[in-house]
Design a protein around this motif. Structure first.
Motif, PDB file in Angstrom:
ATOM      1  N   GLU A   1      48.246  15.828 -15.715  1.00 50.19           N
ATOM      2  CA  GLU A   1      48.783  17.007 -15.037  1.00 50.19           C
ATOM      3  C   GLU A   1      48.293  18.314 -15.653  1.00 50.19           C
ATOM      4  O   GLU A   1      48.418  19.371 -15.032  1.00 50.19           O
ATOM      5  N   ALA A   2      47.785  18.277 -16.869  1.00 48.17           N
ATOM      6  CA  ALA A   2      47.290  19.494 -17.510  1.00 48.17           C
ATOM      7  C   ALA A   2      46.305  19.103 -18.605  1.00 48.17           C
ATOM      8  O   ALA A   2      46.423  18.042 -19.219  1.00 48.17           O
ATOM      9  N   CYS A   3      45.334  19.975 -18.840  1.00 53.35           N
ATOM     10  CA  CYS A   3      44.321  19.753 -19.868  1.00 53.35           C
ATOM     11  C   CYS A   3      44.265  20.954 -20.806  1.00 53.35           C
ATOM     12  O   CYS A   3      44.332  22.103 -20.352  1.00 53.35           O
ATOM     13  N   GLY A   4      44.137  20.689 -22.104  1.00 53.91           N
ATOM     14  CA  GLY A   4      43.960  21.753 -23.069  1.00 53.91           C
ATOM     15  C   GLY A   4      42.507  22.208 -23.104  1.00 53.91           C
ATOM     16  O   GLY A   4      41.655  21.716 -22.355  1.00 53.91           O
ATOM     17  N   GLU A   5      42.237  23.144 -23.991  1.00 47.34           N
ATOM     18  CA  GLU A   5      40.873  23.632 -24.133  1.00 47.34           C
ATOM     19  C   GLU A   5      39.960  22.524 -24.663  1.00 47.34           C
ATOM     20  O   GLU A   5      40.408  21.610 -25.351  1.00 47.34           O
ATOM     21  N   ASP A   6      38.697  22.631 -24.361  1.00 47.09           N
ATOM     22  CA  ASP A   6      37.661  21.718 -24.851  1.00 47.09           C
ATOM     23  C   ASP A   6      37.773  20.308 -24.296  1.00 47.09           C
ATOM     24  O   ASP A   6      37.160  19.382 -24.839  1.00 47.09           O
ATOM     25  N   VAL A   7      38.570  20.104 -23.258  1.00 47.48           N
ATOM     26  CA  VAL A   7      38.615  18.800 -22.590  1.00 47.48           C
ATOM     27  C   VAL A   7      37.570  18.826 -21.480  1.00 47.48           C
ATOM     28  O   VAL A   7      37.715  19.549 -20.488  1.00 47.48           O
ATOM     29  N   LYS A   8      36.516  18.043 -21.637  1.00 43.72           N
ATOM     30  CA  LYS A   8      35.376  18.124 -20.730  1.00 43.72           C
ATOM     31  C   LYS A   8      35.250  16.934 -19.780  1.00 43.72           C
ATOM     32  O   LYS A   8      34.760  17.074 -18.658  1.00 43.72           O
ATOM     33  N   ASP A   9      35.650  15.741 -20.242  1.00 43.78           N
ATOM     34  CA  ASP A   9      35.430  14.557 -19.411  1.00 43.78           C
ATOM     35  C   ASP A   9      36.716  14.044 -18.773  1.00 43.78           C
ATOM     36  O   ASP A   9      36.783  12.899 -18.328  1.00 43.78           O
ATOM     37  N   ARG A  10      37.752  14.863 -18.756  1.00 39.79           N
ATOM     38  CA  ARG A  10      38.988  14.541 -18.054  1.00 39.79           C
ATOM     39  C   ARG A  10      39.414  15.755 -17.247  1.00 39.79           C
ATOM     40  O   ARG A  10      39.150  16.897 -17.638  1.00 39.79           O
ATOM     41  N   LYS A  11      40.106  15.509 -16.145  1.00 39.29           N
ATOM     42  CA  LYS A  11      40.554  16.619 -15.306  1.00 39.29           C
ATOM     43  C   LYS A  11      41.920  16.290 -14.723  1.00 39.29           C
ATOM     44  O   LYS A  11      42.347  15.119 -14.703  1.00 39.29           O
ATOM     45  N   VAL A  12      42.579  17.323 -14.246  1.00 38.75           N
ATOM     46  CA  VAL A  12      43.876  17.137 -13.598  1.00 38.75           C
ATOM     47  C   VAL A  12      43.704  16.210 -12.397  1.00 38.75           C
ATOM     48  O   VAL A  12      42.782  16.371 -11.604  1.00 38.75           O
ATOM     49  N   GLY A  13      44.580  15.237 -12.297  1.00 38.86           N
ATOM     50  CA  GLY A  13      44.512  14.264 -11.208  1.00 38.86           C
ATOM     51  C   GLY A  13      43.911  12.933 -11.604  1.00 38.86           C
ATOM     52  O   GLY A  13      44.053  11.948 -10.868  1.00 38.86           O
ATOM     53  N   ASP A  14      43.237  12.880 -12.756  1.00 43.74           N
ATOM     54  CA  ASP A  14      42.667  11.607 -13.217  1.00 43.74           C
ATOM     55  C   ASP A  14      43.769  10.601 -13.531  1.00 43.74           C
ATOM     56  O   ASP A  14      44.781  10.940 -14.154  1.00 43.74           O
ATOM     57  N   ARG A  15      43.556   9.356 -13.105  1.00 43.96           N
ATOM     58  CA  ARG A  15      44.477   8.258 -13.468  1.00 43.96           C
ATOM     59  C   ARG A  15      43.964   7.641 -14.761  1.00 43.96           C
ATOM     60  O   ARG A  15      42.813   7.200 -14.833  1.00 43.96           O
ATOM     61  N   VAL A  16      44.840   7.586 -15.771  1.00 42.83           N
ATOM     62  CA  VAL A  16      44.385   7.152 -17.087  1.00 42.83           C
ATOM     63  C   VAL A  16      45.367   6.173 -17.731  1.00 42.83           C
ATOM     64  O   VAL A  16      46.549   6.133 -17.399  1.00 42.83           O
ATOM     65  N   ILE A  17      44.829   5.402 -18.678  1.00 41.16           N
ATOM     66  CA  ILE A  17      45.603   4.512 -19.540  1.00 41.16           C
ATOM     67  C   ILE A  17      45.580   5.119 -20.943  1.00 41.16           C
ATOM     68  O   ILE A  17      44.567   5.672 -21.366  1.00 41.16           O
ATOM     69  N   THR A  18      46.684   5.009 -21.660  1.00 40.48           N
ATOM     70  CA  THR A  18      46.691   5.461 -23.047  1.00 40.48           C
ATOM     71  C   THR A  18      47.622   4.570 -23.861  1.00 40.48           C
ATOM     72  O   THR A  18      48.483   3.881 -23.308  1.00 40.48           O
ATOM     73  N   LEU A  19      47.442   4.564 -25.172  1.00 40.53           N
ATOM     74  CA  LEU A  19      48.275   3.744 -26.051  1.00 40.53           C
ATOM     75  C   LEU A  19      48.445   4.429 -27.396  1.00 40.53           C
ATOM     76  O   LEU A  19      47.650   5.267 -27.795  1.00 40.53           O
ATOM     77  N   ALA A  20      49.513   4.068 -28.096  1.00 45.08           N
ATOM     78  CA  ALA A  20      49.852   4.650 -29.391  1.00 45.08           C
ATOM     79  C   ALA A  20      50.851   3.743 -30.084  1.00 45.08           C
ATOM     80  O   ALA A  20      51.261   2.713 -29.540  1.00 45.08           O
ATOM     81  N   ARG A  21      51.258   4.111 -31.276  1.00 46.84           N
ATOM     82  CA  ARG A  21      52.246   3.294 -31.988  1.00 46.84           C
ATOM     83  C   ARG A  21      53.618   3.382 -31.336  1.00 46.84           C
ATOM     84  O   ARG A  21      54.380   2.417 -31.331  1.00 46.84           O
TER      85      ARG A  21
END
Length: 429
Positions: free
Chosen positions: A119-139
């Motif tokens: 829904e939002a991207c910070g500065e220097d994010v080049k290969d992702r954009k608003v609307g992209d469907r993504v998977i992520t993981l963490a502890r």
């Protein structure tokens, strides 16, 4: 999931609701997204549903909280993801009991994997954009409606992949792939024993074994799940409840197996080592035998510890066998995890792997979800959905109180009759 400190930004609440009873459906969030100009301009608070571990113990320690959050300020390289689905893992059952050392102390938002829409991207994010469907993981920190993560820890979902499948992929398939190919060096013609073959990791292991020619898979599971796991690729399903799986494997393969994947621990690790052929590998990746009830069972832990496999380097040398341990949370190599995720997504697009979804539960139903996994009822992945449960999805109850009372009484009697058996022998499928 890395050796670094929490890779996600825990969204801190300004206000919280933490009821003892299940919450009614939370109010629907405004239509504009967190990253929209309107939200940013007004800096208004938006509701965020999250599942929080409030203390160690039974199912009631994981509570649904509705937080009032201000729009987060994204740092360079970060993205904000609206979560659509989350995965439930056995590690969360351990964490609830205080047995998962990588989970921060309560109160903490749980969850190691999710997928959603940026829904939002910070500065220097080049290969992702608003609307992209993504998977992520963490502890931890994934079981909430919005998460802030580093863009390089997100993975674009294939167009045909559902959100439920996306949430089911990371932890189970990373674990299975790394054990089979990075550690055990699976090759054509080998044989593999996997316990809990109907679980998320078990199904992932089976599917990945099918990508290699002529691999024989032995899988332990209760008899009711044999048809499903056989269709999924298990060559020889074994009902550990009624048969000795060591004897059954020896009947089919007198020399044993090449690879044993052990999520159980204790005496089962010893059995696994005995089943190895020369030059075989035993990979230990869990201690499910420690979990026999809702709360921490010190007797089960002591029993598992007492029966653990003890070896010397000399014995390993003389046996020509290898023993390894695997824990995804302790892998510090983010590049390895990223490369493996990319490979898994390629296999998905090729139709060679496909997560099996057992069931989906809304956040307010987390107790039912955990109970289903704890009682080993699932065949595949159990998914949690952040979206509030709609009223039409709830079963109508014309006279709820009497029915609920009768059901609880019958359930209590049934549980008392079966409690001793369940505590002594936890299911391993």
């Amino acid at each position: 999931m890395s050796g670094e400190e929490a890779p996600t930004q825990q969204l801190q609440p300004e206000q919280e609701k933490m009821p003892d009873e299940p919450l009614p459906a939370a109010p629907e969030p405004p239509q504009e997204s967190w990253g929209s100009p309107a939200a940013a301009a007004e800096e208004k608070e938006l509701p965020c549903r999250a599942l929080v571990l409030t203390g160690y113990g039974g199912y009631d320690k994981v509570k649904l909280q509705v937080k009032a959050l201000s729009p987060p300020q994204l740092k360079a390289g970060e993205v904000l993801v609206r979560v659509k689905a989350c995965g439930l893992n056995f590690a969360e059952l351990l964490g609830r009991q205080g047995l998962y050392e990588l989970l921060p102390a309560p109160p903490v938002t749980m969850g190691m994997e999710c997928c959603g829409v940026i829904e939002a991207c910070g500065e220097d994010v080049k290969d992702r954009k608003v609307g992209d469907r993504v998977i992520t993981l963490a502890r931890s920190g994934m079981w909430q409606e919005v998460v802030v993560v580093s863009a390089d820890r997100t993975f674009l979902m294939p167009e045909q992949m559902s959100f439920e499948e996306g949430a089911a992929l990371p932890v189970n398939y990373l674990t299975a792939y790394m054990m089979l190919f990075e550690m055990a060096n699976l090759r054509p013609g080998k044989s593999v024993l996997v316990h809990m073959a109907a679980g998320g990791v078990g199904i992932a292991v089976t599917q990945l074994c099918r990508t290699v020619q002529d691999v024989t898979v032995f899988g332990t599971a209760s008899a009711s799940k044999h048809e499903t796991i056989s269709q999924g690729g298990v060559t020889h399903p074994i009902d550990y409840r009624t048969k000795d799986y060591v004897e059954e494997i020896r009947k089919i393969s007198p020399k044993g197996v090449d690879i044993v994947l052990d999520p159980l621990g204790g005496s089962d690790t010893q059995k696994g080592f005995s089943l190895l052929k020369p030059l075989g590998s035993l990979i230990v990746f869990g201690a499910a035998n420690c979990v026999t009830g809702q709360k921490k069972n010190l007797l089960a832990m002591a029993k598992t510890w007492y029966h653990q496999l003890t070896l010397s380097a000399l014995k390993l040398m003389q046996a020509n066998k290898a023993v390894g341990g695997f824990h995804l949370g302790y892998i510090p190599d983010e590049e390895l995890i990223s490369r493996t995720m990319v490979k898994l997504l390629e296999l998905y697009e090729q139709g060679k792997i496909k997560p099996r979804i057992d069931s989906c539960y809304h956040f307010e139903e987390v107790t039912d979800a955990m109970k289903r996994m704890h009682e080993r009822q699932n065949i595949g992945k159990v998914i949690l959905l952040p979206e509030a449960k709609k009223k039409e999805e709830e079963k109508p109850k014309s006279d709820p109180e009497p029915v609920e009372s009768v059901e609880k009484t019958e359930a209590a009697v049934s549980e008392q009759k079966e409690e001793v058996t369940e505590e002594v022998q936890a299911e391993k499928d």
